[in-house]
Design an enzyme around this catalytic site. Structure first.
Site, PDB file in Angstrom:
ATOM      1  N   LYS A  48       0.863  -1.193   0.000  1.00  0.00           N
ATOM      2  CA  LYS A  48       0.000   0.000   0.000  1.00  0.00           C
ATOM      3  C   LYS A  48       0.898   1.242   0.000  1.00  0.00           C
ATOM      4  O   LYS A  48       1.937   1.264   0.652  1.00  0.00           O
ATOM      5  CB  LYS A  48      -0.891  -0.014   1.253  1.00  0.00           C
ATOM      6  N   CYS A 132      -2.563   9.892  -6.180  1.00  0.00           N
ATOM      7  CA  CYS A 132      -3.636   9.632  -5.204  1.00  0.00           C
ATOM      8  C   CYS A 132      -4.672  10.754  -5.298  1.00  0.00           C
ATOM      9  O   CYS A 132      -4.340  11.918  -5.138  1.00  0.00           O
ATOM     10  CB  CYS A 132      -3.095   9.558  -3.780  1.00  0.00           C
TER      11      CYS A 132
END
Ligand code: HRO
Length: 314
Positions: A48, A132
């Site tokens: 992640k 992101c």
């Protein structure tokens, strides 16, 4: 998997026995989740996206599955880069590459993280997340070509491992040219196309409401709808980038046929996100089997036999 077919590939100098592995995001935040990827048929383990310090992320609900895919505004929940650095040693026991995703909240944070990772041979490569869409107040670096160049200039002063970038989806042809011009100026090992399509909105008609809490319901879209956009991004960057920059396809992969399409567009590996979240790590063996069956029927023994060979109609 039919014996005569190989799904092997090479990314950033590392050999993968399968070109299929996880997208950074779903089921790769904790050591238990990373172990499950290690024990699965995924060709690599990708962690992640890590920030400098651990983060709880955005308030829940922040991930919702729909019939066609998913919307998320996770907000970078992660254990902090030290955790994923530490995990690198444990990852070695699985005998597959361990890639670390890095998503510092500032250029300085990214520099500090890549400097701290230097010298750690158990990290096969770094995937720098330029895309992101879910941290309030933080624009996606990949949509700002000058900022992307400025960050890469600094990163390549310090980075030790091979480095690739995860890009947002682009939609306008000049934007592909502009980003490719930036990337071709750096010794980038790979680009991953694409992150979720940022800031979509999913609505519950019954409740007359959005379905996720952060950012008034706006979130990154994954799943079926993003496949055509993902394929276009893979194809465009495959044709625009230097030959030594591998393309990793990500977006809308549920079946072996989807993976085949990504490879035909030029992908050297294919990541799985929404479908991994839905099905769990067994998706890697299933999709590998389906892809192998298609390849065998077409007489392709390995992915290089058809990678990038998409035909046009002119
Ligand atoms: O954590 C997230 O909200 C997130 C990240 Cl970092 C990303 O790169 N893509 C995405 O859809 N969600």
């Amino acid at each position: 998997m039919p014996r005569s077919v190989s799904l092997a590939t090479t990314i950033a100098g590392s050999s993968l026995t399968s070109c299929l592995y996880n997208a950074s995001g779903p089921l790769c935040t904790t050591s238990e989740e990373l172990d499950a990827l290690g024990n699965s048929e995924a060709g690599a383990i990708l962690s992640k996206s890590a920030t400098l310090e651990p983060r709880a992320g955005n308030p829940e609900p922040r991930y919702v599955e729909t019939a066609w895919g998913s919307i998320n505004s996770m907000g970078l929940p992660n254990e902090g880069y030290r955790y994923y650095l530490e995990y690198a040693r444990r990852a070695q026991s699985f005998g597959k590459p361990y890639f670390m995703s890095v998503s510092g909240l500032s250029h300085d944070d990214n520099i500090e993280i890549v400097r701290a990772l230097a010298g750690e041979a158990a990290i096969s490569a770094i995937e720098l997340n330029l895309s992101c869409p879910n941290v309030p107040g933080k624009p996606q670096t990949g949509y700002d070509f000058e900022q992307s160049r400025a960050l890469l200039e600094r990163i390549f002063e310090y980075v030790d491992q091979p480095l690739g970038v995860k890009l947002p989806p682009y939609f306008d042809l000049p934007h592909f040219d502009m980003m490719a011009a930036v990337l071709n100026d750096f010794p980038i090992a790979f680009v991953t196309c694409v992150n979720s399509i940022g800031n979509g909105l999913v609505i519950d008609v019954q409740a007359e409401s959005v379905v996720i809490k952060p950012k008034s319901g706006f979130g990154g879209i994954g799943g079926d709808f993003i496949k055509p956009t993902a394929l276009a991004n893979v194809r465009k960057f495959y044709t625009l980038l230097r030959e030594d920059i591998a393309i990793i396809g990500c977006g809308g992969v549920k079946t072996g046929e989807d993976a085949f399409e990504h490879i035909l567009c030029g992908a050297s590996a294919v990541q799985i996100g929404t479908q991994l979240m839905r099905e769990g790590v067994d998706c890697f063996a299933r999709i590998a089997g389906e892809l192998s069956t298609i390849m065998q029927a077409k007489g392709y023994r390995d992915i290089d036999s058809f990678r990038g060979k998409l035909k046009s109609l002119d």
